[in-house]
Design a protein around this motif. Structure first.
Motif, PDB file in Angstrom:
ATOM      1  N   ALA A  31       0.866  -1.183   0.000  1.00 54.59           N
ATOM      2  CA  ALA A  31       0.000   0.000   0.000  1.00 54.59           C
ATOM      3  C   ALA A  31       0.899   1.228   0.000  1.00 54.59           C
ATOM      4  CB  ALA A  31      -0.908   0.009   1.223  1.00 54.59           C
ATOM      5  N   VAL A  32       0.630   2.150  -0.914  1.00 56.01           N
ATOM      6  CA  VAL A  32       1.444   3.359  -1.040  1.00 56.01           C
ATOM      7  C   VAL A  32       0.567   4.577  -0.775  1.00 56.01           C
ATOM      8  CG1 VAL A  32       2.998   4.659  -2.539  1.00 56.01           C
ATOM      9  CG2 VAL A  32       2.830   2.173  -2.800  1.00 56.01           C
ATOM     10  N   ASN A  33       0.925   5.345   0.230  1.00 57.05           N
ATOM     11  CA  ASN A  33       0.195   6.569   0.562  1.00 57.05           C
ATOM     12  C   ASN A  33       0.854   7.761  -0.122  1.00 57.05           C
ATOM     13  OD1 ASN A  33      -1.692   5.393   2.524  1.00 57.05           O
ATOM     14  ND2 ASN A  33       0.144   5.023   3.740  1.00 57.05           N
ATOM     15  N   LEU A  34       0.060   8.554  -0.817  1.00 57.05           N
ATOM     16  CA  LEU A  34       0.591   9.693  -1.571  1.00 57.05           C
ATOM     17  C   LEU A  34       0.251  11.010  -0.877  1.00 57.05           C
ATOM     18  CD1 LEU A  34      -0.439   8.475  -5.144  1.00 57.05           C
ATOM     19  CD2 LEU A  34       1.696   8.036  -3.914  1.00 57.05           C
ATOM     20  N   LYS A  35       0.967  12.064  -1.232  1.00 62.25           N
ATOM     21  CA  LYS A  35       0.722  13.387  -0.653  1.00 62.25           C
ATOM     22  C   LYS A  35       0.818  14.448  -1.743  1.00 62.25           C
ATOM     23  CE  LYS A  35       5.595  13.959   0.667  1.00 62.25           C
ATOM     24  NZ  LYS A  35       6.555  14.161   1.765  1.00 62.25           N
ATOM     25  N   ASP A  36       0.269  15.607  -1.435  1.00 59.52           N
ATOM     26  CA  ASP A  36       0.333  16.763  -2.344  1.00 59.52           C
ATOM     27  C   ASP A  36      -0.175  16.407  -3.741  1.00 59.52           C
ATOM     28  OD1 ASP A  36       1.563  18.108  -0.232  1.00 59.52           O
ATOM     29  OD2 ASP A  36       3.560  17.488  -0.889  1.00 59.52           O
ATOM     30  N   ILE A  37      -1.338  15.737  -3.769  1.00 56.86           N
ATOM     31  CA  ILE A  37      -1.917  15.357  -5.063  1.00 56.86           C
ATOM     32  C   ILE A  37      -3.409  15.676  -5.054  1.00 56.86           C
ATOM     33  CG2 ILE A  37      -2.287  12.930  -4.357  1.00 56.86           C
ATOM     34  CD1 ILE A  37      -1.498  12.208  -7.304  1.00 56.86           C
ATOM     35  N   ASP A  38      -3.858  16.412  -6.035  1.00 55.62           N
ATOM     36  CA  ASP A  38      -5.259  16.827  -6.134  1.00 55.62           C
ATOM     37  C   ASP A  38      -6.003  15.857  -7.058  1.00 55.62           C
ATOM     38  OD1 ASP A  38      -7.696  18.012  -6.324  1.00 55.62           O
ATOM     39  OD2 ASP A  38      -6.978  19.927  -7.145  1.00 55.62           O
ATOM     40  N   LEU A  39      -6.766  14.953  -6.445  1.00 55.15           N
ATOM     41  CA  LEU A  39      -7.447  13.920  -7.234  1.00 55.15           C
ATOM     42  C   LEU A  39      -8.752  14.415  -7.854  1.00 55.15           C
ATOM     43  CD1 LEU A  39      -6.720  10.808  -5.015  1.00 55.15           C
ATOM     44  CD2 LEU A  39      -5.595  11.503  -7.124  1.00 55.15           C
ATOM     45  N   LYS A  40      -9.084  15.694  -7.597  1.00 52.33           N
ATOM     46  CA  LYS A  40     -10.228  16.277  -8.301  1.00 52.33           C
ATOM     47  C   LYS A  40      -9.860  16.573  -9.756  1.00 52.33           C
ATOM     48  CE  LYS A  40     -12.254  18.318  -4.144  1.00 52.33           C
ATOM     49  NZ  LYS A  40     -12.529  19.585  -3.412  1.00 52.33           N
ATOM     50  N   LYS A  47      -4.367   4.764 -14.186  1.00 52.65           N
ATOM     51  CA  LYS A  47      -4.467   3.305 -14.170  1.00 52.65           C
ATOM     52  C   LYS A  47      -3.160   2.760 -14.723  1.00 52.65           C
ATOM     53  CE  LYS A  47      -9.488   2.985 -14.827  1.00 52.65           C
ATOM     54  NZ  LYS A  47     -10.579   2.461 -15.689  1.00 52.65           N
ATOM     55  N   LEU A  48      -2.683   1.708 -14.098  1.00 48.79           N
ATOM     56  CA  LEU A  48      -1.408   1.129 -14.505  1.00 48.79           C
ATOM     57  C   LEU A  48      -1.518  -0.387 -14.627  1.00 48.79           C
ATOM     58  CD1 LEU A  48       1.344   2.744 -12.233  1.00 48.79           C
ATOM     59  CD2 LEU A  48       1.310   2.772 -14.715  1.00 48.79           C
ATOM     60  N   GLU A  49      -0.814  -0.942 -15.575  1.00 49.83           N
ATOM     61  CA  GLU A  49      -0.599  -2.388 -15.627  1.00 49.83           C
ATOM     62  C   GLU A  49       0.884  -2.616 -15.397  1.00 49.83           C
ATOM     63  OE1 GLU A  49      -2.003  -4.551 -18.970  1.00 49.83           O
ATOM     64  OE2 GLU A  49      -4.112  -4.337 -18.409  1.00 49.83           O
ATOM     65  N   GLN A 156      -4.843   1.256  -9.673  1.00 49.40           N
ATOM     66  CA  GLN A 156      -5.696   2.392 -10.003  1.00 49.40           C
ATOM     67  C   GLN A 156      -5.638   3.441  -8.895  1.00 49.40           C
ATOM     68  OE1 GLN A 156      -9.804   1.314 -10.682  1.00 49.40           O
ATOM     69  NE2 GLN A 156     -10.223   3.192 -11.774  1.00 49.40           N
ATOM     70  N   LEU A 157      -5.388   4.678  -9.274  1.00 49.72           N
ATOM     71  CA  LEU A 157      -5.479   5.812  -8.354  1.00 49.72           C
ATOM     72  C   LEU A 157      -6.704   6.598  -8.777  1.00 49.72           C
ATOM     73  CD1 LEU A 157      -4.249   7.546  -6.072  1.00 49.72           C
ATOM     74  CD2 LEU A 157      -3.047   8.836  -7.846  1.00 49.72           C
ATOM     75  N   LYS A 158      -7.698   6.665  -7.881  1.00 53.04           N
ATOM     76  CA  LYS A 158      -8.964   7.269  -8.279  1.00 53.04           C
ATOM     77  C   LYS A 158      -9.422   8.354  -7.312  1.00 53.04           C
ATOM     78  CE  LYS A 158     -13.428   5.790 -10.166  1.00 53.04           C
ATOM     79  NZ  LYS A 158     -14.353   4.638 -10.323  1.00 53.04           N
ATOM     80  N   ASN A 159     -10.034   7.956  -6.193  1.00 52.57           N
ATOM     81  CA  ASN A 159     -10.643   8.936  -5.295  1.00 52.57           C
ATOM     82  C   ASN A 159      -9.839   9.214  -4.029  1.00 52.57           C
ATOM     83  OD1 ASN A 159     -12.929   9.192  -6.992  1.00 52.57           O
ATOM     84  ND2 ASN A 159     -13.774   7.309  -6.135  1.00 52.57           N
ATOM     85  N   ALA A 187       6.925   2.023 -10.727  1.00 52.22           N
ATOM     86  CA  ALA A 187       5.860   2.319 -11.701  1.00 52.22           C
ATOM     87  C   ALA A 187       4.970   3.449 -11.196  1.00 52.22           C
ATOM     88  CB  ALA A 187       5.038   1.060 -11.979  1.00 52.22           C
ATOM     89  N   ILE A 188       4.623   3.402  -9.911  1.00 55.45           N
ATOM     90  CA  ILE A 188       3.777   4.449  -9.325  1.00 55.45           C
ATOM     91  C   ILE A 188       4.518   5.785  -9.305  1.00 55.45           C
ATOM     92  CG2 ILE A 188       2.659   5.222  -7.183  1.00 55.45           C
ATOM     93  CD1 ILE A 188       2.129   2.201  -6.621  1.00 55.45           C
ATOM     94  N   ILE A 189       5.755   5.764  -8.848  1.00 57.95           N
ATOM     95  CA  ILE A 189       6.565   6.987  -8.789  1.00 57.95           C
ATOM     96  C   ILE A 189       6.702   7.609 -10.177  1.00 57.95           C
ATOM     97  CG2 ILE A 189       8.926   7.845  -8.389  1.00 57.95           C
ATOM     98  CD1 ILE A 189       9.016   5.837  -5.991  1.00 57.95           C
ATOM     99  N   GLY A 190       6.815   6.747 -11.178  1.00 61.48           N
ATOM    100  CA  GLY A 190       6.956   7.223 -12.555  1.00 61.48           C
ATOM    101  C   GLY A 190       5.731   7.950 -13.073  1.00 61.48           C
ATOM    102  N   LYS A 191       4.572   7.739 -12.443  1.00 59.18           N
ATOM    103  CA  LYS A 191       3.334   8.399 -12.867  1.00 59.18           C
ATOM    104  C   LYS A 191       3.070   9.700 -12.111  1.00 59.18           C
ATOM    105  CE  LYS A 191       0.510   7.004 -15.294  1.00 59.18           C
ATOM    106  NZ  LYS A 191       0.274   7.212 -16.736  1.00 59.18           N
ATOM    107  N   LEU A 192       3.864   9.972 -11.089  1.00 58.25           N
ATOM    108  CA  LEU A 192       3.642  11.162 -10.274  1.00 58.25           C
ATOM    109  C   LEU A 192       4.429  12.347 -10.826  1.00 58.25           C
ATOM    110  CD1 LEU A 192       3.948   9.462  -6.764  1.00 58.25           C
ATOM    111  CD2 LEU A 192       1.833  10.086  -7.953  1.00 58.25           C
ATOM    112  N   GLU A 193       3.797  13.501 -10.809  1.00 55.97           N
ATOM    113  CA  GLU A 193       4.408  14.709 -11.380  1.00 55.97           C
ATOM    114  C   GLU A 193       5.755  15.031 -10.721  1.00 55.97           C
ATOM    115  OE1 GLU A 193       3.167  19.367 -12.350  1.00 55.97           O
ATOM    116  OE2 GLU A 193       1.867  18.092 -11.145  1.00 55.97           O
ATOM    117  N   ARG A 194       5.812  14.861  -9.398  1.00 56.42           N
ATOM    118  CA  ARG A 194       7.060  15.154  -8.681  1.00 56.42           C
ATOM    119  C   ARG A 194       7.697  13.886  -8.128  1.00 56.42           C
ATOM    120  NH1 ARG A 194       3.804  18.789  -6.303  1.00 56.42           N
ATOM    121  NH2 ARG A 194       4.427  18.260  -4.190  1.00 56.42           N
ATOM    122  N   GLY A 195       7.373  12.765  -8.754  1.00 57.02           N
ATOM    123  CA  GLY A 195       8.029  11.506  -8.423  1.00 57.02           C
ATOM    124  C   GLY A 195       7.966  11.120  -6.963  1.00 57.02           C
TER     125      GLY A 195
END
Length: 216
Positions: A31-40, A47-49, A156-159, A187-195
């Protein structure tokens, strides 16, 4: 937050040690907890495979939605087949459609049936992140598709700013589980704007066991 392979291995060992014995082989999850991300904002969702280098540890349940050559190819591999006719019947049986969406981990579909899949099953598969892998209607061997899916996890990162993913089973080697986890984290870090700067924390757990933090 950067993660060291040895720290991941240590978290895997502790998660296994703290898990009480069960009468089934437990899945190991991250489980990866993210911060400073606006999911709106839709652009921040994803979504990642991810193909795990050492596989999922157990066989996923795969169904093939097809007629003709693709259906025959599926039967040769002993896979469950849902025909075009059966697909249409699901349109008037929501309970059965929900049951199928829940039963299988992955779906493979012959391209010509995708419009019907969207119509009759889309509302059940979409929210579960289980839309089918599409193959040409002339395919005579599904082995490459099946072998890839056996090692694939969908993320999947959604809500909520947390991402969960199965990374193997408790009977797998610690180092192999750690490499699978590292692959998912990258893979997740690669999808984040600020890694990695947007990763707050990460945990490893078994199905029924407590979560163990991966120290950064």
């Amino acid at each position: 937050m950067a993660f060291d392979r040895q720290k991941i291995v240590e978290a895997v060992k502790e998660a296994k040690a703290r898990a009480k014995p069960r009468n089934f082989t437990q899945t190991v999850e991250v489980a990866v907890n993210l911060k400073d991300i606006d999911l709106k904002k839709p652009e921040n969702r994803f979504k990642l495979e991810v193909v795990l280098p050492h596989g999922r540890g157990k066989e996923p349940k795969i169904a093939v939605i097809a007629d003709g050559a693709v259906a025959e190819a599926a039967k040769k591999l002993g896979l469950d087949v849902i025909s075009g006719e059966e697909l249409e019947e699901l349109g008037s049986n929501p309970r059965a459609a929900r049951k199928i969406a829940k039963k299988y981990d992955f779906f493979i579909a012959a391209a010509p049936l995708m419009p019907k899949i969207g119509r009759y099953l889309g509302r059940y598969l979409g929210p579960r992140n289980k839309m089918p892998v599409v193959v040409p209607p002339t395919v005579t061997d599904l082995t490459p598709f099946v072998e890839r899916l056996k090692k694939t996890v969908r993320i999947q990162l959604k809500n909520n700013p947390v991402v969960h993913a199965p990374v193997g089973t408790e009977d797998m080697d610690d180092e192999k589980l750690a490499e699978n986890i590292e692959t998912v984290l990258n893979a997740i870090i690669g999808k984040l704007e600020r890694g990695e700067n947007q990763v707050k924390s990460a945990y490893v757990k078994t199905t029924m066991g407590p979560a163990v933090k991966i120290e950064g």
